[in-house]
Each structure stands twice: as structure tokens, then as C-alpha cells.
Design an enzyme around this catalytic site. Structure first.
Site, PDB file in Angstrom:
ATOM      1  N   PHE A  23     148.966  37.857 -46.024  1.00 14.06           N
ATOM      2  CA  PHE A  23     150.337  38.772 -45.861  1.00 14.06           C
ATOM      3  C   PHE A  23     151.018  38.784 -47.189  1.00 14.06           C
ATOM      4  O   PHE A  23     152.119  38.167 -47.912  1.00 14.06           O
ATOM      5  CB  PHE A  23     151.394  37.932 -45.018  1.00 14.06           C
ATOM      6  CG  PHE A  23     152.161  38.727 -44.639  1.00 14.06           C
ATOM      7  CD1 PHE A  23     152.097  39.819 -43.531  1.00 14.06           C
ATOM      8  CD2 PHE A  23     153.620  38.411 -44.934  1.00 14.06           C
ATOM      9  CE1 PHE A  23     153.338  40.763 -43.286  1.00 14.06           C
ATOM     10  CE2 PHE A  23     154.637  39.204 -44.521  1.00 14.06           C
ATOM     11  CZ  PHE A  23     154.424  40.348 -43.427  1.00 14.06           C
ATOM     12  N   GLY A 220     153.703  51.600 -62.120  1.00 14.20           N
ATOM     13  CA  GLY A 220     153.137  50.776 -61.075  1.00 14.20           C
ATOM     14  C   GLY A 220     152.089  51.246 -60.048  1.00 14.20           C
ATOM     15  O   GLY A 220     151.676  50.779 -59.252  1.00 14.20           O
ATOM     16  N   ASP A 234     136.134  49.584 -58.817  1.00 13.22           N
ATOM     17  CA  ASP A 234     136.411  49.807 -57.613  1.00 13.22           C
ATOM     18  C   ASP A 234     135.588  51.058 -56.879  1.00 13.22           C
ATOM     19  O   ASP A 234     135.306  50.862 -55.948  1.00 13.22           O
ATOM     20  CB  ASP A 234     138.116  50.452 -57.744  1.00 13.22           C
ATOM     21  CG  ASP A 234     138.644  50.849 -56.512  1.00 13.22           C
ATOM     22  OD1 ASP A 234     138.805  49.892 -55.612  1.00 13.22           O
ATOM     23  OD2 ASP A 234     138.992  51.896 -56.497  1.00 13.22           O
ATOM     24  N   LYS A 238     133.437  50.771 -53.473  1.00 12.83           N
ATOM     25  CA  LYS A 238     133.617  51.679 -52.121  1.00 12.83           C
ATOM     26  C   LYS A 238     132.203  52.529 -51.988  1.00 12.83           C
ATOM     27  O   LYS A 238     131.913  52.877 -50.967  1.00 12.83           O
ATOM     28  CB  LYS A 238     134.555  52.766 -52.511  1.00 12.83           C
ATOM     29  CG  LYS A 238     136.276  51.957 -52.482  1.00 12.83           C
ATOM     30  CD  LYS A 238     137.093  52.882 -53.140  1.00 12.83           C
ATOM     31  CE  LYS A 238     138.431  52.580 -53.179  1.00 12.83           C
ATOM     32  NZ  LYS A 238     139.570  53.072 -53.854  1.00 12.83           N
ATOM     33  N   GLY A 335     148.220  54.451 -52.866  1.00 14.90           N
ATOM     34  CA  GLY A 335     149.315  53.773 -52.711  1.00 14.90           C
ATOM     35  C   GLY A 335     149.488  52.957 -51.815  1.00 14.90           C
ATOM     36  O   GLY A 335     148.616  52.901 -50.811  1.00 14.90           O
TER      37      GLY A 335
HETATM   38  N1  LIG Z   1     146.753  46.781 -53.088  1.00 11.00           N
HETATM   39  C1  LIG Z   1     146.101  48.095 -52.646  1.00 11.00           C
HETATM   40  O1  LIG Z   1     146.309  49.080 -52.993  1.00 11.00           O
HETATM   41  C2  LIG Z   1     144.774  47.939 -51.955  1.00 11.00           C
HETATM   42  C3  LIG Z   1     144.294  49.070 -51.307  1.00 11.00           C
HETATM   43  C4  LIG Z   1     143.060  48.796 -50.519  1.00 11.00           C
HETATM   44  C5  LIG Z   1     142.553  47.647 -50.217  1.00 11.00           C
HETATM   45  N2  LIG Z   1     143.273  46.521 -50.732  1.00 11.00           N
HETATM   46  C6  LIG Z   1     142.703  45.026 -50.506  1.00 11.00           C
HETATM   47  O2  LIG Z   1     143.560  44.654 -49.554  1.00 11.00           O
HETATM   48  C7  LIG Z   1     143.562  43.176 -49.980  1.00 11.00           C
HETATM   49  C8  LIG Z   1     145.017  42.674 -49.952  1.00 11.00           C
HETATM   50  O3  LIG Z   1     145.592  42.899 -51.188  1.00 11.00           O
HETATM   51  P1  LIG Z   1     146.951  42.627 -51.589  1.00 11.00           P
HETATM   52  O4  LIG Z   1     147.533  43.664 -52.661  1.00 11.00           O
HETATM   53  O5  LIG Z   1     147.832  42.686 -50.581  1.00 11.00           O
HETATM   54  O6  LIG Z   1     146.519  41.145 -52.428  1.00 11.00           O
HETATM   55  P2  LIG Z   1     147.565  40.063 -52.308  1.00 11.00           P
HETATM   56  O7  LIG Z   1     148.780  40.457 -52.432  1.00 11.00           O
HETATM   57  O8  LIG Z   1     147.022  38.778 -53.251  1.00 11.00           O
HETATM   58  O9  LIG Z   1     147.903  39.083 -50.825  1.00 11.00           O
HETATM   59  C9  LIG Z   1     146.719  38.496 -50.462  1.00 11.00           C
HETATM   60  C10 LIG Z   1     147.247  37.379 -49.402  1.00 11.00           C
HETATM   61  O10 LIG Z   1     146.158  36.693 -48.742  1.00 11.00           O
HETATM   62  C11 LIG Z   1     146.747  35.479 -48.611  1.00 11.00           C
HETATM   63  N3  LIG Z   1     145.707  34.453 -48.556  1.00 11.00           N
HETATM   64  C12 LIG Z   1     144.965  34.430 -49.810  1.00 11.00           C
HETATM   65  N4  LIG Z   1     143.945  33.143 -49.298  1.00 11.00           N
HETATM   66  C13 LIG Z   1     144.153  32.824 -48.154  1.00 11.00           C
HETATM   67  C14 LIG Z   1     143.677  32.129 -47.166  1.00 11.00           C
HETATM   68  N5  LIG Z   1     142.810  31.396 -47.536  1.00 11.00           N
HETATM   69  N6  LIG Z   1     144.292  31.995 -45.934  1.00 11.00           N
HETATM   70  C15 LIG Z   1     145.229  32.859 -45.472  1.00 11.00           C
HETATM   71  N7  LIG Z   1     145.659  33.818 -46.583  1.00 11.00           N
HETATM   72  C16 LIG Z   1     145.537  33.781 -47.982  1.00 11.00           C
HETATM   73  C17 LIG Z   1     147.710  35.163 -49.764  1.00 11.00           C
HETATM   74  O11 LIG Z   1     148.453  34.217 -49.535  1.00 11.00           O
HETATM   75  P3  LIG Z   1     149.799  33.672 -50.738  1.00 11.00           P
HETATM   76  O12 LIG Z   1     150.635  34.916 -51.055  1.00 11.00           O
HETATM   77  O13 LIG Z   1     150.103  32.374 -50.141  1.00 11.00           O
HETATM   78  O14 LIG Z   1     148.686  33.379 -51.742  1.00 11.00           O
HETATM   79  C18 LIG Z   1     148.325  36.660 -49.789  1.00 11.00           C
HETATM   80  O15 LIG Z   1     149.513  36.628 -48.736  1.00 11.00           O
HETATM   81  C19 LIG Z   1     142.521  42.672 -51.079  1.00 11.00           C
HETATM   82  O16 LIG Z   1     141.312  42.545 -50.644  1.00 11.00           O
HETATM   83  C20 LIG Z   1     142.651  44.267 -51.615  1.00 11.00           C
HETATM   84  O17 LIG Z   1     141.339  44.570 -52.373  1.00 11.00           O
HETATM   85  C21 LIG Z   1     144.346  46.661 -51.389  1.00 11.00           C
END
Ligand SMILES: NC(=O)c1ccc[n+]([C@@H]2O[C@H](COP(=O)([O-])OP(=O)(O)OC[C@H]3O[C@@H](n4cnc5c(N)ncnc54)[C@H](OP(=O)(O)O)[C@@H]3O)[C@@H](O)[C@H]2O)c1
Length: 359
Positions: A23, A220, A234, A238, A335
Site C-alpha cells: 500500500f 514529478g 524499464d 516491459k 502517471g
Molecule cells: N509508480 C508507478 O507509476 C508504477 C507503474 C507501474 C508499476 N509500478 C509498480 O508498482 C509497484 C508499487 O510501486 P509504488 O510506487 O507504489 O511503490 P512504493 O510506494 O514503494 O510501495 C510499495 C508498498 O509495498 C509495501 N511493502 C514492501 N514490502 C512489503 C512486504 N514484505 N509485505 C507487505 N508490504 C510490503 C510497502 O510498505 P511500506 O510503505 O510499509 O514500506 C509499500 O506500502 C512496484 O513494483 C512498481 O514497480 C509502479
């Protein structure tokens, strides 16, 4: 039956209970997006979207009656963790999440390109428990999408991975549905919106690579450390996911020939400018000798090419086939909103496996 899909429904009849594991930025964006779109989804498709569990690294929350996704997203965006909330469980076990009675597990954990974990473990366990899986985490998709899909098919569930390969830009679904029966000979794609935006800014305003990166960071769009995007990682991730799913399951990330836009030579930029071409970071997978050759590199795209007009953070993909010719899809800006919308699309697709909406 024609037109029934467009008829307004007054009461959602089909419950879709979902959990978000991980989350952070994406998980919170999805929770908010579903909150904002639930009325529309209920009215249009007869589906009652219900968030029943969320987990971060500190703990998890569950409520079979439904959690308030908007409020949880605000909590997260204020920098707080789930364990700080009253009612949160400190030690999150996946069994606890699944025990909340979920139909779909959305996995938005950090990507691990080497092991796929912990997302891969969560995906396997969710499928084994009979839940659909929707991936934002690219790790499980990169290392095991075909395997997960086979496991899911045996259990009568599905794996949605559109957010890992272009998000708003449809890729996998187009190839699988619209090109069924044909042999896919080549995939050519612009898959990284950040790199495309940087290249567009450099050309339109005559600024340097470093100036364009700084500008994208201020907006951003680029990460504080932009190397994952600009070095072509990236795009390579993909494209490997797509290649494994569509051409050759043996493709691996370490076999991708990769050059980023951080290595552009001034001569190359000048040549593009002089010839009226536009530089794009192109991912290319070519079927060859029973396998696939996968590369990522900046290329000069001439004016008559459809990729010439794909400016800014937009993306594009071109499929080349034997029997169905070429197909180009463009669009899908980058985004968090787009990622959340792609995840919702995959969640809804679990109710539409044969192309006919239930409910
Ligand atoms: N950002 C984008 O635009 C985008 C686009 C496509 C795909 N993605 C992918 O989506 C995923 C999430 O991205 P994000 O930007 O949301 O990352 P993020 O902000 O770092 O969020 C990751 C979440 O995973 C939690 N987490 C980490 N280890 C965990 C565990 N062992 N058990 C339970 N929760 C755990 C973290 O908890 P804590 O906060 O407590 O550390 C955090 O809530 C990534 O794999 C990313 O590559 C992102």
C-alpha cells in the site's frame, strides 16, 4: 442483446471483493481511484467493488464490510503506515489477507527483478487459494507470467498484468485477442513515457539531456534517480514480459541488448534534427531461429513512421504478424492515475472472461 451493456443498472448485483498487497503510491492511488469510480462501475456493469484488505510492510487491515479506500489513501499520502491505525494487525500473513474472503488480490509490492519476491510468493499463494491476481509489481510478471497464467487457468482464475507492460496502453490483450491465430513476428514499442517526454523536451526546446531530466523531475514525472527509466531498464523489463508471454518464454532480461537515452551522442541528435527524424527509445523483439532477439536503444524515427507523432509521455506499440499484417496502438500517458485505471481494468476483466459482462 445488442445494447444491454449500455443500459443503466440501478443495483449492483455482483460483489467483487479485493485486497491490495503493498500500500504505497500505487496501492493508495488504486484505493482512491476505485472509491471515485465505484458508482460508475456499479451502474454500468452491476459490480459492487469492495476493498476488504490492505497490507503494507508494517501490518494489515481487513473488513469484510468494506474499507474506506479514499480515507486510507489520504492516510498513506500523509506519510503514515497501516500499523499506526487502530484495528491494524501488526504481523501480516498472506493467509490473513486471503481469509478476508477475496476474489482479487492486487499486488503492488516493490519490484525485485532477480527473484520476483515477495510479490511472486503472494501471487502463487493467491492463485492456489483460488483468487484472481492483478499485478502492478513487475517482478512476478517478468520472471513467471506464463507459469502463473498456467497455474491460474488450472484453478479457474486469471492473472492481470496490463499495469506491468504499459498500463493505459493496451498491449498483451491486443496481441492475444486481436492477433489470435497469426504468428507474431516482431514487437516494436515506445514503453517508457518518462524517456519519451525527456526526448520530446530536448527536441522541442533545444535543451540538453540533463536540463530535460531536471525539468521532468520538477514536474514529478522523472524519479529522483532517473537511471531505471533513462538507461532503458524499464523498457527492457516491459519488453521481456511481453516477449516471454507472446513470442518465446525463454527470453530473459539479462539477454536484452540495452542502450539508454543517457548515452546519446551529439552527432546522433544532430543527424535526427537534420533529417526531420525524431529520436525514440525503441524496444524491439524479433522472432528469430525459434527464439527472440530483444533490444532497447534510441533510434531515429522518420516522418512517415507512426511513432514519429508519439510525443511527450505517450507510448506506442507495433505488432508485426504473418497473417494479420501490422497493428499499431498509441496512447496511454504515464502517471499514477493511469496505473490505477489499468489495475481497475484488469480487476473488471475478471468478470468478463469470455468477453461478456456478467452481473
Ligand atoms: N509508480 C508507478 O507509476 C508504477 C507503474 C507501474 C508499476 N509500478 C509498480 O508498482 C509497484 C508499487 O510501486 P509504488 O510506487 O507504489 O511503490 P512504493 O510506494 O514503494 O510501495 C510499495 C508498498 O509495498 C509495501 N511493502 C514492501 N514490502 C512489503 C512486504 N514484505 N509485505 C507487505 N508490504 C510490503 C510497502 O510498505 P511500506 O510503505 O510499509 O514500506 C509499500 O506500502 C512496484 O513494483 C512498481 O514497480 C509502479
Amino acid at each position: 442483446m445488442a445494447g444491454t451493456r449500455g443500459l443503466a443498472r440501478l443495483t449492483p448485483v455482483d460483489l467483487l471483493r479485493f485486497a491490495i498487497v503493498g500500500f504505497g503510491n500505487v496501492g493508495a492511488a488504486l484505493a482512491r481511484h476505485v472509491h471515485e469510480r465505484s458508482e460508475r462501475v456499479g451502474r454500468r456493469y452491476g459490480i459492487d467493488l469492495r476493498l476488504v484488505a490492505v497490507a503494507d510492510s508494517t501490518g494489515f487491515l481487513n473488513d469484510t464490510a468494506g474499507l474506506d479506500g479514499n480515507e486510507l489513501a489520504a492516510w498513506r499520502e500523509s506519510g503514515r503506515r497501516l500499523a499506526e491505525r487502530s484495528g491494524a494487525h501488526r504481523h501480516c500473513q498472506l493467509e490473513d489477507v486471503l481469509a478476508a474472503g477475496v476474489d482479487v488480490v492486487v499486488i503492488s509490492l516493490p519490484t525485485d527483478r532477480d527473484t520476483g519476491k515477495p510479490g511472486l510468493n503472494v501471487a502463487r499463494a493467491s492463485i492456489a487459494a483460488g483468487a484472481h491476481v492483478v499485478l502492478a509489481d513487475k517482478g512476478p510478471a517478468l520472471l513467471a507470467l506464463p507459469e502463473l497464467e498456467r497455474e491460474a487457468a488450472l484453478r479457474g482464475v486469471t492473472v492481470g498484468a496490463s499495469a506491468t507492460v504499459g498500463a493505459a496502453l493496451p498491449t498483451l490483450s491486443v496481441a492475444r485477442r486481436e492477433l489470435a491465430g497469426a504468428e507474431l513476428l516482431e514487437i516494436e514499442a515506445i514503453l517508457n513515457g518518462t524517456s519519451n517526454l525527456i526526448l520530446t523536451s530536448m527536441r522541442e526546446r533545444g535543451i540538453s539531456f540533463h536540463e530535460a531530466v531536471a525539468e521532468a523531475q520538477r514536474a514529478g514525472i522523472a524519479e529522483p534517480d532517473p537511471s531505471y527509466d533513462v538507461q532503458g531498464w524499464d523498457t527492457a523489463v516491459k519488453l521481456t514480459i511481453l516477449t516471454r508471454a507472446l513470442i518465446d518464454e525463454r527470453a530473459t532480461l539479462n539477454l536484452v541488448g540495452r542502450t539508454g537515452i543517457d548515452e546519446l551522442e551529439p552527432d546522433f541528435v544532430e543527424w535526427a534534427h537534420r533529417t526531420g527524424g525524431r529520436i525514440r527509445l525503441i524496444g524491439r523483439a524479433v522472432r528469430r531461429n525459434g527464439g527472440a532477439v530483444v533490444t532497447v536503444a534510441p533510434e531515429v524515427v522518420p516522418p512517415h513512421n507512426p511513432f514519429h507523432l508519439v510525443d511527450g509521455a505517450r507510448k506506442a506499440i507495433r505488432f508485426v504478424t504473418d497473417d494479420l499484417g501490422e497493428l499499431v496502438v498509441t496512447g496511454g500517458a504515464s502517471g499514477r492515475r493511469d496505473v490505477a485505471a489499468a489495475l481497475l481494468r484488469d480487476m473488471l476483466a475478471t468478470k468478463c472472461q469470455s468477453g461478456v459482462w456478467k452481473g
